[in-house]
Design an enzyme around this catalytic site. Structure first.
Site, PDB file in Angstrom:
ATOM      1  N   ASP A  14      18.924 -17.781  88.383  1.00  0.00           N
ATOM      2  CA  ASP A  14      19.387 -16.538  88.962  1.00  0.00           C
ATOM      3  C   ASP A  14      18.517 -15.395  88.991  1.00  0.00           C
ATOM      4  OD1 ASP A  14      20.839 -14.297  90.623  1.00  0.00           O
ATOM      5  OD2 ASP A  14      22.907 -15.000  89.185  1.00  0.00           O
ATOM      6  N   HIS A  16      19.156 -12.284  90.677  1.00  0.00           N
ATOM      7  CA  HIS A  16      19.162 -11.291  91.162  1.00  0.00           C
ATOM      8  C   HIS A  16      19.409 -10.048  90.391  1.00  0.00           C
ATOM      9  CE1 HIS A  16      21.139 -13.884  93.989  1.00  0.00           C
ATOM     10  NE2 HIS A  16      20.624 -13.197  94.473  1.00  0.00           N
TER      11      HIS A  16
END
Length: 146
Positions: A14, A16
């Site tokens: 991930d 983000h």
């Protein structure tokens, strides 16, 4: 009293970063010593940082929905590395598809996480809960020194 040390980051593949920056700022403003590992963090990187800093808690974020897979075995890894009492928190969009919050909480609780937070959770509440948990934690009483 010394500031509690927490290790934060975004787990797995991930990438983000925005939420991670928000968490860093909010936790810092609430008198936590924040060790921010950034994005794409492995379980071992969290644990290494917790050992190196004597952290009282690890805060795992996942936005891309694969938290359930990325977090499997984390409590066991902590135990193997001598951090069996460390507080484990997880938050974000943790699973793929629609699942009831209670079902998601149970999954992560069964994996050894102390608390599960969803994207809608108020960060003031999160900070208050974490401070109370850390104060009561056996790891805090033992000093969590590495």
């Amino acid at each position: 009293m010394q500031k509690p040390t927490i290790v934060i980051g975004v787990i797995g593949a991930d990438c983000h970063a925005v939420g991670n920056k928000v968490l860093d700022r909010v936790f810092s403003q609430h008198n936590f010593n924040v060790i921010n590992l950034g994005v794409m963090v492995s379980q071992d990187e969290y644990i290494d940082a917790a050992i190196e800093t004597g952290a009282q808690a690890i805060v795992v974020s996942s936005i891309y929905g694969h938290g359930e897979v990325d977090c499997l075995g984390m409590r066991e890894r902590c135990i193997e590395r001598g951090l069996g009492e460390i507080l484990l928190y997880v938050g974000g969009n943790l699973v793929i598809g629609k699942q009831e919050p209670a079902e998601i909480e149970k999954k992560f609780s069964d994996m050894g996480f102390n608390r599960v937070f969803f994207p809608s959770t108020d960060l003031e509440y999160v900070c208050d809960v974490m401070k109370k948990d850390i104060e009561k934690s056996p790891a805090r009483k033992e000093g969590m020194t590495a």
